[in-house]
Design an enzyme around this catalytic site. Structure first.
Site, short mmCIF file in Angstrom:
data_model
loop_
_atom_site.label_atom_id
_atom_site.label_comp_id
_atom_site.label_asym_id
_atom_site.label_seq_id
_atom_site.Cartn_x
_atom_site.Cartn_y
_atom_site.Cartn_z
N TYR A 142 4.98 -14.25 -33.10
CA TYR A 142 5.48 -14.99 -31.94
C TYR A 142 5.73 -16.46 -32.28
CZ TYR A 142 5.03 -11.47 -28.26
OH TYR A 142 5.21 -10.39 -27.45
N LYS A 193 -1.24 -3.12 -39.54
CA LYS A 193 -0.43 -2.28 -40.44
C LYS A 193 -0.67 -2.74 -41.86
CE LYS A 193 2.86 0.21 -40.00
NZ LYS A 193 2.97 1.66 -40.35
N ASP A 226 0.57 2.12 -35.60
CA ASP A 226 1.39 3.25 -35.13
C ASP A 226 0.50 4.40 -34.69
OD1 ASP A 226 0.63 3.57 -37.79
OD2 ASP A 226 2.47 4.58 -38.40
N ASP A 250 1.08 -6.74 -27.69
CA ASP A 250 2.10 -6.70 -26.64
C ASP A 250 2.51 -5.26 -26.37
OD1 ASP A 250 4.07 -7.76 -24.87
OD2 ASP A 250 5.59 -7.47 -26.42
N ASP A 254 1.21 -2.46 -23.14
CA ASP A 254 2.12 -1.80 -22.19
C ASP A 254 1.88 -0.29 -22.17
OD1 ASP A 254 3.42 -4.13 -21.40
OD2 ASP A 254 5.43 -3.29 -21.64
C1 IPM Z 1 3.59 -10.10 -22.11
C2 IPM Z 1 5.07 -10.32 -22.05
C3 IPM Z 1 5.42 -11.58 -22.83
C4 IPM Z 1 5.04 -11.35 -24.27
C5 IPM Z 1 6.86 -12.05 -22.70
C6 IPM Z 1 7.25 -12.28 -21.25
C7 IPM Z 1 7.14 -13.29 -23.51
O1 IPM Z 1 5.74 -9.20 -22.51
O2 IPM Z 1 2.84 -11.00 -21.70
O3 IPM Z 1 3.17 -9.02 -22.53
O4 IPM Z 1 5.82 -10.79 -25.06
O5 IPM Z 1 3.94 -11.73 -24.64
MG MG Z 2 4.49 -7.53 -22.90
#
Ligand code: IPM
Ligand code: MG
Length: 369
Positions: A142, A193, A226, A250, A254
């Site tokens: 990042y 990884k 993975d 990240d 999700d």
């Molecule tokens: C998160 C989001 C952010 C990230 C974006 C909005 C920059 O996806 O907080 O998970 O990638 O960290």
């Molecule tokens: Mg995210």
């Protein structure tokens, strides 16, 4: 009576709607008379761009740095697709994380019993799920330099991002994970990884060293990222704490979030180092984004936002009794069958963002009368 100052950054899309519900909860907490929260508001993301031409103004950055905690909604939307890269809405969030040095991102994935059916996995796989993802938040790809697109002059361009981690960055995030595991179920899975990345080799080595030197009472396992993604959907209940880098965190968060039935349910805490006085910078935000498609329609689920407030009570204000109360109120409201559109199921009652806020407040009153 303690007096805390909260800096609210609702942001874009559904951000302002869900923040409004969180504010009602903040007022309710202040109204109990044990603590006083003073709220001030700022602009971030597209909202800041429209007002100031940047993703967050210097003024608002200064207020974020001075606050006892920042409460953040969501940023982004198609309206700002064409703004300069450095002023894109996400840049505001990334700057807050970096300048406040919020290296530790805690993303709990908890499956409320009432929502086990809403998961894309079978009930028995997710019922009782309770995972804590500890994502490194201020390093890795990042922020690594160089980060650029270079023109190679032969009709080709080259896009470059840099994945970079120093020992101290891995050590401090590993300690956060091990400390959390100690008060949970005592197991950390570290994910990288190392089979293709040097930063993964170092990550593996440093996490192992910290474990051996300071946390041999905690179980540590390593899992390639993975495989970790695959295991999360195969058998999520094998996980307690997962510690991983910024990018894998990240993605894995999700995945973990969706296991619980809805991205609209999950809060997060981003924490800095604790200073000599026992204080640390912190930002609390839902894991979900700004959902521009449903913005302004009263459809958004405010639970991840309100849950983020719960995390603020726990991690910034040492108010775990109130945090438990709020968690119970949320679980009870779901237990009564109230649902926003994202978690709606047959036979349940569809409510708006504001009605969900009403119900949680009413439940808080009930629980404390
Ligand atoms: C998160 C989001 C952010 C990230 C974006 C909005 C920059 O996806 O907080 O998970 O990638 O960290
Ligand atoms: Mg995210």
């Amino acid at each position: 009576m303690p007096n805390y100052n909260l800096f609210l950054l609702p942001g874009d899309g559904i951000g302002p709607e869900i923040m409004a519900e969180a504010e009602r909860i903040i007022d309710w907490l202040s109204g109990r008379g044990d603590v006083r929260f003073e709220c001030s508001h700022g602009l971030v993301g597209g909202a800041a761009y429209d007002a100031h031409g940047v993703a967050i103004s210097e003024d608002d950055m200064a207020r974020a740095l001075a606050a006892d905690a920042v409460i953040f909604g969501a940023v982004g939307g198609p309206k700002w697709d064409d703004v300069p890269y450095d002023a894109r809405p996400e840049a505001g969030l990334l700057r807050l994380r970096k300048d406040l040095k919020l290296f530790a991102n805690l993303r709990p994935a908890i499956c409320y019993p009432a929502l086990a059916e809403a998961s894309s996995l079978r009930r028995e796989l997710v019922e009782g799920l309770d995972i804590m993802i500890v994502r490194e938040l201020t390093g890795g790809v990042y922020f690594g330099e160089p980060k650029e697109i270079v023109d190679l002059g032969n009709g080709q361009k080259r896009g470059i991002d840099t994945q970079v981690y120093d020992t101290y960055e891995i050590e401090r995030i590993a300690r956060v994970a091990f400390d959390l595991a100690r008060v949970r179920r005592g197991k950390v899975i570290s994910s990288e990884k190392r089979n293709v990345m040097k930063s993964g080799v170092l990550w593996h080595e440093v996490v192992s060293d910290v474990h051996q030197a300071e946390y041999s009472d905690v179980t540590l396992e390593h899992m390639l990222a993975d495989n970790c993604g695959m295991q999360l959907v195969r058998n999520p209940k094998q996980f307690d704490v997962i510690v991983t880098d910024n990018l894998f965190g990240d993605m894995l968060s999700d995945v973990a979030a969706m296991l619980t039935g809805s991205l609209g349910m999950l809060p997060s805490a981003s924490l800095g180092e604790t200073d000599a006085g026992g204080k640390r910078k912190a930002l609390y935000e839902p894991v979900h984004g700004s959902a521009p498609d449903i913005a302004g329609q009263g459809k958004a689920n405010p639970i991840a936002m309100i849950g983020s407030l719960t995390m603020a009570l726990r991690y910034s204000f040492n108010m775990s009794a109130e945090a438990d109360l709020l968690d119970t109120a949320i679980a009870n409201v779901l237990g009564r069958g109230l649902r926003t559109a994202d978690i709606m199921q047959d036979g349940k009652t569809l409510v708006s963002t504001h009605e969900m806020g009403d119900a949680i407040l009413a439940e808080l009153d009930l629980l404390t009368e």
